[in-house]
Design a protein around this motif. Structure first.
Motif, short mmCIF file in Angstrom:
data_model
loop_
_atom_site.label_atom_id
_atom_site.label_comp_id
_atom_site.label_asym_id
_atom_site.label_seq_id
_atom_site.Cartn_x
_atom_site.Cartn_y
_atom_site.Cartn_z
N LYS A 30 0.80 -1.26 -0.14
CA LYS A 30 -0.08 0.02 0.15
C LYS A 30 0.90 1.36 0.03
O LYS A 30 0.58 2.55 -0.20
N PHE A 31 2.09 1.14 0.14
CA PHE A 31 2.87 2.38 0.34
C PHE A 31 3.20 3.03 -1.20
O PHE A 31 2.95 2.08 -2.27
N PRO A 32 3.52 4.15 -1.50
CA PRO A 32 3.68 4.95 -2.72
C PRO A 32 4.47 4.38 -3.61
O PRO A 32 4.13 4.25 -4.85
N LYS A 33 5.50 3.71 -3.30
CA LYS A 33 6.59 3.24 -4.10
C LYS A 33 6.30 1.76 -4.62
O LYS A 33 7.11 1.05 -5.16
N THR A 34 5.15 1.18 -4.37
CA THR A 34 4.62 -0.03 -4.74
C THR A 34 4.23 0.50 -6.25
O THR A 34 3.15 0.85 -6.35
N THR A 35 4.96 -0.20 -7.40
CA THR A 35 4.62 0.07 -8.72
C THR A 35 3.84 -1.22 -9.36
O THR A 35 3.64 -2.20 -8.89
N GLY A 36 3.41 -1.16 -10.64
CA GLY A 36 2.90 -2.20 -11.60
C GLY A 36 4.02 -3.33 -11.56
O GLY A 36 3.64 -4.57 -11.41
N ARG A 37 5.23 -2.89 -11.66
CA ARG A 37 6.33 -3.92 -12.00
C ARG A 37 6.52 -4.71 -10.49
O ARG A 37 7.04 -5.86 -10.62
N THR A 38 6.44 -4.12 -9.56
CA THR A 38 6.27 -4.74 -8.20
C THR A 38 5.50 -5.79 -7.98
O THR A 38 5.54 -6.92 -7.60
N HIS A 39 4.02 -5.54 -8.42
CA HIS A 39 3.24 -6.46 -8.56
C HIS A 39 3.25 -7.71 -9.67
O HIS A 39 3.02 -8.76 -9.41
N ARG A 40 4.11 -7.42 -10.72
CA ARG A 40 4.45 -8.40 -11.84
C ARG A 40 5.53 -9.32 -11.03
O ARG A 40 5.32 -10.54 -11.44
N ILE A 41 6.40 -8.74 -10.36
CA ILE A 41 7.43 -9.58 -9.70
C ILE A 41 6.91 -10.58 -8.90
O ILE A 41 7.13 -11.56 -8.65
N VAL A 42 6.01 -9.86 -7.81
CA VAL A 42 5.32 -10.66 -7.04
C VAL A 42 4.57 -11.90 -7.46
O VAL A 42 4.40 -12.97 -7.30
#
Length: 335
Positions: free
Chosen positions: A177-189
């Motif tokens: 939920k923090f601002p530096k969570t990006t679409g790429r972050t979710h794709r890596i996860v």
């Protein structure tokens, strides 16, 4: 990371080496996840890595793969110092200034081997041969994933490595939920989940595995909370007496500061925790929006971190530290 750095890293890792991996003092989920993730990766490259941490990590991270192999400097200083001096390469993860390792800094400063820094905090020092520093990332674990990708070794990421890196991304993003969570972050996860990471089990191990004492200490922290609505600030305190009353263990206050930030209208939050054994007050700061707690911590409490999350310390009494904080807050201007 530029091509020259990548080429240099490939040269440094071309032949099997003894490699030490070191996180900051009082390591959190991102520090332990990134060091253990890199540890398992380096083993796959036929290196002999060792993780050396300045002091012990919280018990709620003890399930991480190979956490039982971690060496704690404070528990065996002479032996760990000797092992460190035998290393051929040093990785420092989730910090960018050697003083963040406490007493271990005195040994690190004397080593002549190459250092590699992987970190996402502001204003890095220049001790490393290779510096991969980028404040746009929400976690060092995400940067370790990039590091592996830079080396063209992403195929080596297995469930064990992914589990470690997922843990740090999850914790340092505040549950995404923090601002530096990006679409790429979710794709890596998503890649990690496809590999087999237990994305429903790990949050339970991290967040729903409390002792009664820890919950009661949280209750006391909430009881101690003070709100300064005019200045959009809330803070809480825990004295050494209160820590003792609830049989405090390392990690028991993790995340407590966020409750103050959850109050409607609050932009700036802090927690002040008295540690008489170290003769300091440990402080955590959090903010919402563009209020820079990193700058605030650096200027006033010998600390630092990120724009919205930082730490600091005070060598004064708890009472005087709070008085100083309240005086500083009255001079702040929030949007």
């Amino acid at each position: 990371m530029n091509k020259n750095d990548i080429d240099l890293l490939q040269d440094l890792l071309a032949k099997p080496k003894k490699i030490a991996i070191i996180p900051h003092r009082s390591p959190d989920g991102d520090a332990m996840g990134s060091t253990l993730g890199l540890y398992h990766f380096l083993i796959k490259l036929n290196h002999t890595p060792v993780i050396i941490i300045p002091n012990d990590f919280p018990d709620f991270l003890s399930w991480l793969p190979a956490s039982d192999k971690v060496l704690v400097y404070e528990n065996d200083k002479n032996n760990v110092a000797k092992i460190l001096q035998e290393q051929e390469l040093i990785f420092t993860l989730d910090f960018n200034a050697l003083h963040r390792t406490g007493e271990l800094e005195n040994i690190l400063n004397k080593l002549s081997v190459p250092f590699v820094m992987i970190d996402h905090h502001q204003a890095p020092d220049d001790y490393a041969t290779v510096t991969y520093s980028d404040t746009s990332f929400g976690s060092t674990c995400e940067m370790v994933y990039n590091f592996i990708e830079f080396l063209d070794k992403k195929s080596l990421i297995d469930k064990t490595i992914a589990t470690c890196l997922y843990t740090g991304i999850l914790t340092d993003s505040g549950g995404f939920k923090f601002p530096k969570t990006t679409g790429r972050t979710h794709r890596i996860v998503a890649e990690f989940i496809d590999i087999g990471v237990q994305n429903t089990e790990i949050p339970n191990l991290l967040f729903d595995n409390n002792s009664l004492n820890r919950l009661q200490l949280l209750g006391r922290s909430l009881q101690n909370m003070k709100v300064l609505p005019t200045f959009k600030t809330a803070y809480t305190t825990l004295s050494q007496k209160e820590l003792n009353e609830f049989y405090y263990e390392k990690g028991d206050t993790e995340g407590n500061v966020n409750y103050a930030l959850s109050i409607k209208g609050i932009i700036f939050a802090a927690i002040f925790i008295e540690h008489r054994d170290e003769n300091i007050i440990k402080i955590s700061f959090r903010s919402q929006g563009d209020f820079d707690v990193n700058q605030f911590a650096r200027e006033h409490f010998n600390g630092g971190g990120h724009i919205n999350a930082a730490g600091g310390k005070s060598n004064d009494t708890l009472e005087n530290t709070i008085k100083k904080f309240e005086e500083l807050v009255t001079k702040l201007k929030f949007n």
